[in-house]
Structure formats: structure tokens, C-alpha cells
Enzyme design. Structure first.
Site, short mmCIF file in Angstrom:
data_model
loop_
_atom_site.label_atom_id
_atom_site.label_comp_id
_atom_site.label_asym_id
_atom_site.label_seq_id
_atom_site.Cartn_x
_atom_site.Cartn_y
_atom_site.Cartn_z
N LYS A 14 20.87 93.91 38.24
CA LYS A 14 22.02 93.35 37.51
C LYS A 14 21.75 93.27 36.01
O LYS A 14 22.58 93.65 35.19
CB LYS A 14 22.33 91.92 38.00
CG LYS A 14 22.96 91.85 39.35
CD LYS A 14 23.15 90.39 39.73
CE LYS A 14 21.82 89.73 39.73
NZ LYS A 14 21.53 88.59 40.46
N ARG A 89 28.11 82.00 42.25
CA ARG A 89 27.17 82.18 43.35
C ARG A 89 27.58 81.43 44.60
O ARG A 89 26.88 81.50 45.60
CB ARG A 89 25.81 81.67 42.90
CG ARG A 89 24.86 82.83 42.51
CD ARG A 89 23.62 82.25 42.05
NE ARG A 89 22.37 82.81 42.14
CZ ARG A 89 21.70 83.40 41.16
NH1 ARG A 89 22.28 83.68 40.04
NH2 ARG A 89 20.45 83.73 41.31
N ARG A 123 7.87 92.46 39.79
CA ARG A 123 8.58 92.28 38.53
C ARG A 123 7.74 91.48 37.54
O ARG A 123 7.10 90.51 37.90
CB ARG A 123 9.89 91.55 38.85
CG ARG A 123 10.77 91.28 37.68
CD ARG A 123 12.20 91.14 38.11
NE ARG A 123 12.51 89.94 38.86
CZ ARG A 123 13.74 89.60 39.21
NH1 ARG A 123 14.75 90.38 38.90
NH2 ARG A 123 13.95 88.51 39.90
N ARG A 156 7.80 85.82 36.69
CA ARG A 156 8.79 84.73 36.69
C ARG A 156 8.36 83.66 37.68
O ARG A 156 7.89 83.99 38.77
CB ARG A 156 10.16 85.28 37.11
CG ARG A 156 11.03 85.63 35.94
CD ARG A 156 12.29 86.32 36.38
NE ARG A 156 13.08 85.57 37.36
CZ ARG A 156 14.36 85.83 37.63
NH1 ARG A 156 14.97 86.82 37.00
NH2 ARG A 156 15.02 85.14 38.53
N ARG A 167 15.93 82.38 47.91
CA ARG A 167 17.04 83.00 47.17
C ARG A 167 17.79 84.01 48.04
O ARG A 167 19.01 84.11 47.98
CB ARG A 167 16.53 83.66 45.89
CG ARG A 167 16.26 82.61 44.81
CD ARG A 167 15.91 83.27 43.50
NE ARG A 167 14.60 83.89 43.57
CZ ARG A 167 14.20 84.88 42.79
NH1 ARG A 167 15.01 85.36 41.89
NH2 ARG A 167 12.99 85.37 42.90
P1 AMP Z 1 18.77 84.56 38.21
O1 AMP Z 1 18.05 84.99 36.98
O2 AMP Z 1 20.21 84.94 38.22
O3 AMP Z 1 18.04 84.97 39.47
O4 AMP Z 1 18.76 82.95 38.21
C1 AMP Z 1 17.55 82.23 38.22
C2 AMP Z 1 17.78 80.84 38.78
O5 AMP Z 1 18.71 80.12 37.94
C3 AMP Z 1 18.38 80.78 40.17
O6 AMP Z 1 17.42 80.93 41.18
C4 AMP Z 1 18.98 79.37 40.15
O7 AMP Z 1 17.99 78.37 40.29
C5 AMP Z 1 19.54 79.28 38.73
N1 AMP Z 1 20.92 79.81 38.68
C6 AMP Z 1 21.34 80.92 38.01
N2 AMP Z 1 22.66 81.12 38.19
C7 AMP Z 1 23.08 80.12 39.00
C8 AMP Z 1 24.34 79.78 39.58
N3 AMP Z 1 25.44 80.50 39.34
N4 AMP Z 1 24.40 78.69 40.38
C9 AMP Z 1 23.31 77.93 40.61
N5 AMP Z 1 22.10 78.20 40.13
C10 AMP Z 1 21.96 79.28 39.32
#
Ligand code: AMP
Length: 215
Positions: A14, A89, A123, A156, A167
Site C-alpha cells: 500500500k 479499518r 521488512r 518496525r 494484524r
Molecule cells: P499500518 O502502518 O497501516 O500497518 O498501521 C500501523 C498501526 O497503526 C496499526 O497496527 C494500528 O495499531 C494503528 N492504526 C493505523 N491505522 C489504523 C486505523 N485505521 N484504525 C486503528 N488503528 C490503526
């Protein structure tokens, strides 16, 4: 004005695909995960609230996520449009989003779970400039160092096997139904996330009717 949402499980590309669209079409790329990671790095109040939740791979509460998204979009610096990544989400976030903003398309990057595990666990991230690397497909020139700024690369905090399983579970249980919601509005474009990134970018542009990717 182009308003896109990009969805897909972690590691589906993404971030990379959004960047390529952003550069060519002057879109603002809004990554909720990046916003939260910035908050954690800079020890803000929001950062303190989300640090543990993120490290465990869990979802941050809807109220906080919605206020972060609203504040970001309220800046109205997206004259040519935006691409939002990592949001919505779950069903509630999708309802909130659809009430406030109409979107042109949802790009859905599809990737099987096994491939997700393979990609995510290899990653690496530059904590200084945000550049993403992958030890399988996109290695840095010098091991462990960012090609752009030379900073040491890190994993990360949520790219551990335990957090990844959490996740993946959330994705299948909570995020997939969001796709079904968008499907009813006939805005979803499914794209195979497995090919090399240039091919995926080309497939996105073809399905959205955009000019071709020149690399
Ligand atoms: P990502 O980089 O999109 O994988 O987001 C990293 C982390 O941020 C996720 O595992 C959640 O803890 C938090 N996060 C990001 N976007 C959301 C969302 N839309 N709703 C809830 N938590 C989020």
C-alpha cells in the site's frame, strides 16, 4: 480532484503504490500508521496513547483515529486529491468516512497470508526519513543503512510474528467487511499484489483509467 482509498493487508505494498501515485498525480498521501509512528517517535501525547497498542499489532480506538483523519483532511492541502492508506479499518470508521467524504475509488491490493508473512518479516524501515526496504526484494545498497539518508535501518516494532498474526486476524475479521461495504457502492478495484511493484502500479493505473506508468 482524485480521492482514493488504498486497502490491503500489511505488506501488500500500500505504502509503495501510494507513493508512486502521489508523485505523479500530486496527491497527498495520508497514512494513518505513519502519522501514529511520527507521534510515537516525537513522544507526543497521542504517541504515548498508541505506542503499546501499535507494538502489539492491535487497532487504535476509533475516536482517536477519526479525529486524526479529520484533522489531517481539514488541512485542505489536497488540491489535486488524496490517497488514504490504512483507513478505514472497520465498519464504524467506514461509516464515518463515507458520511464526510465521497471517494472515487478503493484500490484493493490482494495478497495471500503466506506471502504477507514472508514480506513483512523481512521488512526494514528508516526511522529518519521513513523509507521502506525489504531484505528479499528491495535490499538497501549497504547492509542495514538507508540509501537516501544513511541512517541505520530498524525493524518496525509491530513487524514481529505475534503482532503480525494479530494484524492478520483483525484484517480478516474487521477490515474485510469494510471492503464489502465499499463493494456495494461499486467503487472497489481488485489488484493482484504479488507481481513486481512496477506491474502492480501499471495494473492500478489501467483499472482506474489513469495514464500509464513510465517508471
Ligand atoms: P499500518 O502502518 O497501516 O500497518 O498501521 C500501523 C498501526 O497503526 C496499526 O497496527 C494500528 O495499531 C494503528 N492504526 C493505523 N491505522 C489504523 C486505523 N485505521 N484504525 C486503528 N488503528 C490503526
Amino acid at each position: 480532484m482524485r480521492k482514493y482509498v488504498i486497502m490491503g493487508v500489511q505488506g501488500s505494498g500500500k505504502g509503495t503504490q501510494s507513493q508512486l501515485l502521489r508523485e505523479e498525480f500530486d496527491l497527498v498521501h495520508i497514512s494513518v500508521g505513519d502519522i501514529f509512528r511520527w507521534q510515537v517517535r516525537n513522544h507526543t501525547k497521542i504517541g504515548a496513547q498508541v505506542k503499546r497498542i501499535m507494538a502489539a499489532g492491535e487497532l487504535v480506538g476509533d475516536d482517536l483515529v477519526e479525529s486524526v483523519v479529520r484533522r489531517r483532511l481539514d488541512q485542505h492541502d489536497w488540491n489535486y486529491g488524496f490517497i488514504i492508506d490504512g483507513f478505514p479499518r472497520n465498519g464504524r470508521q467506514a461509516e464515518f468516512f463515507m458520511e464526510s467524504y465521497d471517494i472515487d475509488a478503493v484500490i484493493h491490493l490482494e495478497l495471500p497470508d503466506d506471502e504477507v508473512r514472508r514480506r513483512v518479516l523481512s521488512r526494514r524501515l528508516c526511522p529518519n526519513c521513513g523509507m521502506d526496504y525489504n531484505l528479499i526484494a528491495d535490499r538497501p545498497e549497504q547492509e542495514g543503512r538507508c540509501d537516501i539518508c544513511g541512517h541505520e535501518l530498524v525493524t518496525r516494532a509491530d513487524d514481529t510474528p505475534e503482532a503480525l498474526e494479530a494484524r492478520l486476524r483483525d484484517y480478516h475479521e474487521k477490515t474485510r467487511p469494510v471492503l464489502e461495504l465499499f463493494r456495494r457502492k461499486e467503487v472497489v478495484h481488485d489488484v493482484d499484489g504479488r507481481p513486481p511493484l512496477e506491474e502492480v502500479q501499471q495494473a492500478i493505473r489501467t483499472t482506474l483509467g489513469l495514464p500509464p506508468y513510465k517508471g
